[in-house]
Write a protein that holds these residues in place. Structure first.
Motif, PDB file in Angstrom:
ATOM      1  N   ALA A  18       0.834  -1.207   0.000  1.00  0.00           N
ATOM      2  CA  ALA A  18       0.000   0.000   0.000  1.00  0.00           C
ATOM      3  C   ALA A  18       0.866   1.253   0.000  1.00  0.00           C
ATOM      4  N   GLU A  19       1.944   1.262   0.769  1.00  0.00           N
ATOM      5  CA  GLU A  19       2.850   2.412   0.814  1.00  0.00           C
ATOM      6  C   GLU A  19       3.560   2.610  -0.523  1.00  0.00           C
ATOM      7  N   ALA A  20       3.946   1.493  -1.185  1.00  0.00           N
ATOM      8  CA  ALA A  20       4.618   1.605  -2.486  1.00  0.00           C
ATOM      9  C   ALA A  20       3.680   2.173  -3.539  1.00  0.00           C
ATOM     10  N   SER A  21       2.449   1.784  -3.527  1.00  0.00           N
ATOM     11  CA  SER A  21       1.466   2.302  -4.497  1.00  0.00           C
ATOM     12  C   SER A  21       1.208   3.787  -4.259  1.00  0.00           C
ATOM     13  N   ALA A  22       1.146   4.196  -2.991  1.00  0.00           N
ATOM     14  CA  ALA A  22       0.891   5.606  -2.672  1.00  0.00           C
ATOM     15  C   ALA A  22       2.053   6.493  -3.082  1.00  0.00           C
ATOM     16  N   SER A  23       3.249   5.954  -3.063  1.00  0.00           N
ATOM     17  CA  SER A  23       4.440   6.742  -3.427  1.00  0.00           C
ATOM     18  C   SER A  23       4.753   6.654  -4.904  1.00  0.00           C
ATOM     19  N   GLY A  24       3.940   5.959  -5.680  1.00  0.00           N
ATOM     20  CA  GLY A  24       4.152   5.879  -7.125  1.00  0.00           C
ATOM     21  C   GLY A  24       5.140   4.810  -7.548  1.00  0.00           C
ATOM     22  N   LYS A  25       5.536   3.967  -6.647  1.00  0.00           N
ATOM     23  CA  LYS A  25       6.484   2.902  -7.007  1.00  0.00           C
ATOM     24  C   LYS A  25       5.675   1.667  -7.438  1.00  0.00           C
ATOM     25  N   LYS A  26       5.184   1.784  -8.703  1.00  0.00           N
ATOM     26  CA  LYS A  26       4.287   0.745  -9.177  1.00  0.00           C
ATOM     27  C   LYS A  26       4.963  -0.624  -9.315  1.00  0.00           C
ATOM     28  N   ASP A  27       6.165  -0.652  -9.839  1.00  0.00           N
ATOM     29  CA  ASP A  27       6.856  -1.936 -10.013  1.00  0.00           C
ATOM     30  C   ASP A  27       7.115  -2.616  -8.661  1.00  0.00           C
ATOM     31  N   PHE A  28       7.545  -1.826  -7.698  1.00  0.00           N
ATOM     32  CA  PHE A  28       7.833  -2.389  -6.371  1.00  0.00           C
ATOM     33  C   PHE A  28       6.550  -2.877  -5.709  1.00  0.00           C
ATOM     34  N   ALA A  29       5.473  -2.103  -5.926  1.00  0.00           N
ATOM     35  CA  ALA A  29       4.178  -2.510  -5.379  1.00  0.00           C
ATOM     36  C   ALA A  29       3.702  -3.814  -6.001  1.00  0.00           C
ATOM     37  N   ALA A  30       3.954  -3.967  -7.337  1.00  0.00           N
ATOM     38  CA  ALA A  30       3.553  -5.203  -8.015  1.00  0.00           C
ATOM     39  C   ALA A  30       4.343  -6.405  -7.479  1.00  0.00           C
ATOM     40  N   SER A  31       5.625  -6.206  -7.215  1.00  0.00           N
ATOM     41  CA  SER A  31       6.454  -7.294  -6.670  1.00  0.00           C
ATOM     42  C   SER A  31       5.973  -7.712  -5.271  1.00  0.00           C
ATOM     43  N   LEU A  32       5.597  -6.712  -4.479  1.00  0.00           N
ATOM     44  CA  LEU A  32       5.094  -7.036  -3.139  1.00  0.00           C
ATOM     45  C   LEU A  32       3.763  -7.781  -3.211  1.00  0.00           C
ATOM     46  N   GLN A  33       2.957  -7.451  -4.204  1.00  0.00           N
ATOM     47  CA  GLN A  33       1.680  -8.159  -4.379  1.00  0.00           C
ATOM     48  C   GLN A  33       1.911  -9.624  -4.740  1.00  0.00           C
ATOM     49  N   VAL A  34       2.908  -9.862  -5.620  1.00  0.00           N
ATOM     50  CA  VAL A  34       3.240 -11.260  -5.976  1.00  0.00           C
ATOM     51  C   VAL A  34       3.690 -12.031  -4.747  1.00  0.00           C
ATOM     52  N   ALA A  35       4.528 -11.452  -3.913  1.00  0.00           N
ATOM     53  CA  ALA A  35       4.998 -12.111  -2.683  1.00  0.00           C
ATOM     54  C   ALA A  35       3.838 -12.394  -1.738  1.00  0.00           C
ATOM     55  N   LEU A  36       2.904 -11.413  -1.645  1.00  0.00           N
ATOM     56  CA  LEU A  36       1.741 -11.611  -0.774  1.00  0.00           C
ATOM     57  C   LEU A  36       0.873 -12.769  -1.261  1.00  0.00           C
ATOM     58  N   ASP A  37       0.679 -12.845  -2.574  1.00  0.00           N
ATOM     59  CA  ASP A  37      -0.125 -13.937  -3.124  1.00  0.00           C
ATOM     60  C   ASP A  37       0.531 -15.302  -2.892  1.00  0.00           C
TER      61      ASP A  37
END
Length: 305
Positions: A18-37
């Motif tokens: 959520a913090e990565a998406s809010a800061s505009g770090k879309k790629d990092f946010a996507a990687s964290l989503q994969v790890a969460l899944d």
């Protein structure tokens, strides 16, 4: 990883994504989503558990309690040992059980097996010994206690195997050698064939028949009633043939012979003649008997001298 730690990880990844998406770090946010899944697929973590999870930072910074558990388990083991010396075997069993709950240790299982033996719970003792040896195949005391438990149950072959394994690990232990020797003796005595029943010896002589017994019982009365038979008794056995094949029994039972004998016995001269005749027959017999007695006396004198 426990389910609660997995929930804490998922909670951490969700916040970071959520913090990565809010800061505009879309790629990092996507990687964290994969790890969460991936974590959610590996562990059955619900969204409610993630929302209520302890922050991962607290989980990582929590003190390690493994050493404390080991120390507590060791204390319970010492308590069990003390209760064993006090012969409180039930209390010792409970103390060892608590030690095992805190830490799976071969010594704790072996000690609880000793408590089971003292409580005559031999099957439970064998199971504890097996659990101990599964953790440490060279823990010799568990082999020895297993041998004692099998021996108490009368399963001597299994007891022998257990003590032989103990002797292989500790070959200088005299107690194990004595147990092996004793159990082998028990096994040998059980395998010996049954002894044959003793044979009953047959009597050396046959028992007299009923007719022979009757003749023997009647013979004294016949000699007592017949004076002529008494005088001729020394010439041959009654009921048998005398010298020259004369049947004395038949003569004595003949009425004519008996009448003649009675007439002769009434004559004084004949009585004197028969008396002299019978005296002549008896003299050699007495001499022979005297000679035998002299020989026996001489033999005894030589033996005792």
């Amino acid at each position: 990883m426990s389910i609660h730690v997995a929930a804490a990880v998922c909670s951490f990844l969700s916040r970071a994504q959520a913090e990565a998406s809010a800061s505009g770090k879309k790629d990092f946010a996507a990687s964290l989503q994969v790890a969460l899944d991936c974590v959610k697929q590996a562990f059955p973590v619900s969204q409610k558990m993630i929302d209520q999870a302890i922050p991962l930072e607290e989980v990582v910074s929590a003190p390690d309690t493994s050493d404390n558990a080991d120390d507590e388990a060791a204390l319970m083991k010492e308590k069990g040992n003390k209760l064993m010396t006090e012969q409180d075997y039930a209390g010792a069993y409970e103390a060892y059980t608590e030690a095992i709950r805190l830490k799976k240790d071969p010594i704790y299982y072996g000690n609880r097996a000793a408590a089971c033996i003292s409580l005559s719970k031999f099957e439970a003792a064998i199971e504890d010994c097996k659990a101990s040896l599964a953790l440490n195949p060279n823990y010799v005391k568990s082999f020895a206690r297993m041998g004692h438990a099998y021996k108490a149950l009368g399963e001597h072959s299994e007891a022998l195997n257990a003590f032989q394994e103990a002797a292989l690990i500790d070959p200088v232990n005299q107690n194990y050698k004595d147990q092996i020797k004793e159990i082998q003796s028990l096994l040998n005595s059980h395998h010996q064939p049954d002894e044959e029943p003793p044979t009953i010896e047959e009597p050396d002589e046959e028992a007299p028949t009923a007719s022979e017994s009757q003749d023997q019982n009647q013979q004294p009365s016949m000699n007592a009633d017949n004076p002529f038979a008494a005088m001729l008794g020394g010439m041959g056995p009654s009921g048998a043939q005398g010298q020259g094949g004369v049947d004395l029994s038949g003569l004595l039972n003949n009425p004519q012979i008996m009448s003649m004998a009675t007439s002769m016995m009434s004559n004084p001269n004949m009585q004197q003649m028969l008396g002299n005749l019978m005296s002549g027959f008896q003299v050699p017999q007495n001499n022979q008997e005297n000679g035998q007695e002299d020989d026996e006396n001489q033999e005894h004198q030589q033996y005792y001298s």
